[in-house]
Design a protein around this motif. Structure first.
Motif: not given
Length: 557
Positions: A361-363, A501, A504, A507-508, A511
């Protein structure tokens, strides 16, 4: 008449059936098609824009092995090194698309790379830090010189021996040639008994000072910025034979050596990578087969490399020269547990297989972790059916009798046109023949193993890094004074981690576009399935209960 509770129960069963159908058939099919559409590289699409310009820069971390006892090494001591770093750079990649194929299944491009030093991530380290490091360009020149003259002499020995087989007499010369070929003596050993070669080596030794700025040892004191990008200068105003040597170095075409505006030369590890790319890639766009998206089809208009040894069967490409996988910026979608995948690295001229390790799981984003296996550089040689990696270009170094290096080391001479040896960082997993000759190495699988975490559905890399170390043999070369007392060792220079990596912002975005949609569909699936079954069960229970009450309340006749 049918009781209303039975009707509701039937409706519940229908809802449960629809929930199951949606969750196990309709939604997966819809998602699969949507992912296929999103990963295919089509001109003007969102994926095309992400392909041309990566949404975020890669992390490029460099760790340098600072040499703490250079003077003692010159007198035969075992080297002691100290890792310093990381020096962190943001690596920006931009692709310059040349054209699509007629059917749209292939795209051809060159890639420009730009490095920006990240002061915050590197602190307390700075590019102005001074280091004592292996003088790579001087050491490479001496070894290449040795190798080329050795090859010339070997060819001469072969040709002369062929003539001697047809010429009666001169048995003494024939036996001498057999000794040269059989023992594969280096040019410098042969030079001891050859006046012409001895004179050549004397001239070379006398002009090393003029070529390499009066070196006191096989190590150079310089700054990190010069060593990695700007260049360590040499061949400054050479005269006579020194000038001829410098011209030869310049004409050799080494990527790591560039001519400066004043005519001098400069060596740097990555200066040649900072700017316009030269390799021409052709990759699959995913059209017609999304599982092939971004797989490299050709490099410089060839389906295979011409770097490593090929099969003795004419026209058959060896496994070492095959180009497999992507460039590691992304991976094919629809990953499965237990599978493997390939990446191709032009920096080391080979394809690398990655194996599934575990779920991660990554974030909050689920994915799979992959890492390299034992077969990367530990299993090399005829016993592993990949002796094509054993180029055997190095004389008088620590290697096996068959010419292959010991486990954990790969000779990149034919890849980089320099006698560079690849290992994992801190020689992780390398044979004791190499590790025992260096002090200061601290191999750690968690820190030094190559891995990548991939979102299993889309193939998007979440985090990870390619981790490799570049080394060079340090050894005594007869008649070269500066090397005369050296102990033969595999000397580490730097190790690098190139990876990502997901930040943020990404990632947002990820998602919002995928994970939240998957969660919503999952909720619909289970609410429909469980809710429908619940309604059906409750309604059926209610019907049975009511039926029982009616039977109890009915008058007994």
């Amino acid at each position: 008449m049918i009781h209303w509770s039975l009707i509701v129960s039937a409706l519940g069963v229908i809802i449960a059936g629809l929930g199951g159908y949606c969750g196990w058939s309709l939604f997966p099919t819809m998602i699969h098609k949507k992912v296929e559409q999103s990963v295919i590289i089509a001109d003007g699409s969102e994926q095309y824009k992400r392909f041309v310009n990566l949404p975020q820069p890669l992390n490029f971390k460099v760790y340098i092995f600072n040499v703490t006892n250079p003077d003692m090494i010159q007198h035969g001591a075992i080297p002691i090194v100290e890792e310093i770093g990381p020096y962190v750079y943001k690596q920006y990649r931009q692709k310059k698309v040349k054209h699509f194929s007629r059917d749209g299944s292939k795209i051809t491009y060159v890639q420009n790379v730009h490095f920006d030093f990240d002061e915050d991530a590197s602190a307390p380290y700075r590019q102005s830090d001074h280091i004592v490091a292996l003088n790579m360009h001087m050491n490479a020149f001496l070894q290449v010189f040795e190798r080329e003259i050795t090859d010339i002499l070997q060819g001469f020995a072969n040709r002369l021996n062929s003539r001697l087989n047809r010429t009666p007499g001169v048995r003494v010369l024939k036996r001498l040639m057999e000794r040269i070929r059989g023992k594969r003596k280096s040019v410098l050993q042969i030079g001891e008994n050859d006046p012409g070669l001895a004179l050549l080596l004397v001239h070379l030794n006398a002009n090393l000072k003029a070529v390499f700025n009066d070196p006191r040892s096989m190590f150079v004191t310089t700054s990190v910025r010069e060593y990695l990008f700007d260049g360590v200068r040499f061949c400054i105003n050479p005269q006579g034979i020194a000038k001829a040597i410098c011209n030869q170095i310049k004409e050799s075409g080494s990527k790591t050596i560039r001519e400066q505006s004043d005519g001098s030369l400069a060596f740097s590890f990555f200066g040649h990578k900072n700017g316009s790319g030269h390799e021409v890639y052709e990759v699959h766009t995913g059209k017609g087969d999304a599982m092939k998206v971004l797989e490299i089809q050709k490099l410089d208009d060839s389906h295979n490399l011409q770097v490593w040894l090929n099969s003795s069967n004419e026209g058959e490409t060896s496994v070492c020269n095959q180009i497999n996988g992507t460039d590691a910026s992304s991976y094919p979608p629809f990953r499965q547990r237990g599978d493997s995948m390939y990446i191709f690295s032009a920096d080391i001229c080979r394809s690398v297989q990655l194996f599934y390790q575990s779920d991660i799981q990554y974030q909050g984003i689920p994915g799979f972790r992959y890492s390299i296996g034992e077969n990367f550089i530990n299993d090399i040689g005829p016993e592993h059916d990949n002796e094509c990696f054993c180029v055997d270009k190095l004389a008088n170094v620590i290697k096996r009798k068959n010419g292959c290096l010991y486990a954990g080391a790969l000779d990149l001479t034919t890849c980089l046109d320099a006698p560079v040896i690849l290992t994992l960082p801190h020689m992780l997993g390398a044979s004791n023949e190499y590790r025992k000759m260096i002090r200061g190495l601290k191999p750690d699988a968690k820190k030094h193993q190559t891995f990548v975490d991939v979102q299993s559905l889309t193939g998007t890399p979440l985090q990870g890094g390619k981790r490799v170390q570049f080394n060079m043999f340090l050894k005594s070369i007869n008649r070269i004074t500066i090397t005369e007392n050296l102990t033969t060792v595999l000397m580490p220079a730097i190790w690098v981690e190139e990876g990502i990596q997901l930040n943020g912002e990404m990632v947002k975005f990820f998602k919002k576009k995928l994970i939240n949609t998957l969660k919503t569909l999952d909720i619909v699936h289970w609410v429909g399935l469980c809710g429908g079954l619940g309604i059906a069960a409750i309604s059926l229970i209610y019907y049975i209960y009511q039926r029982g009450r009616q039977e109890d309340e009915a008058p007994v006749k």
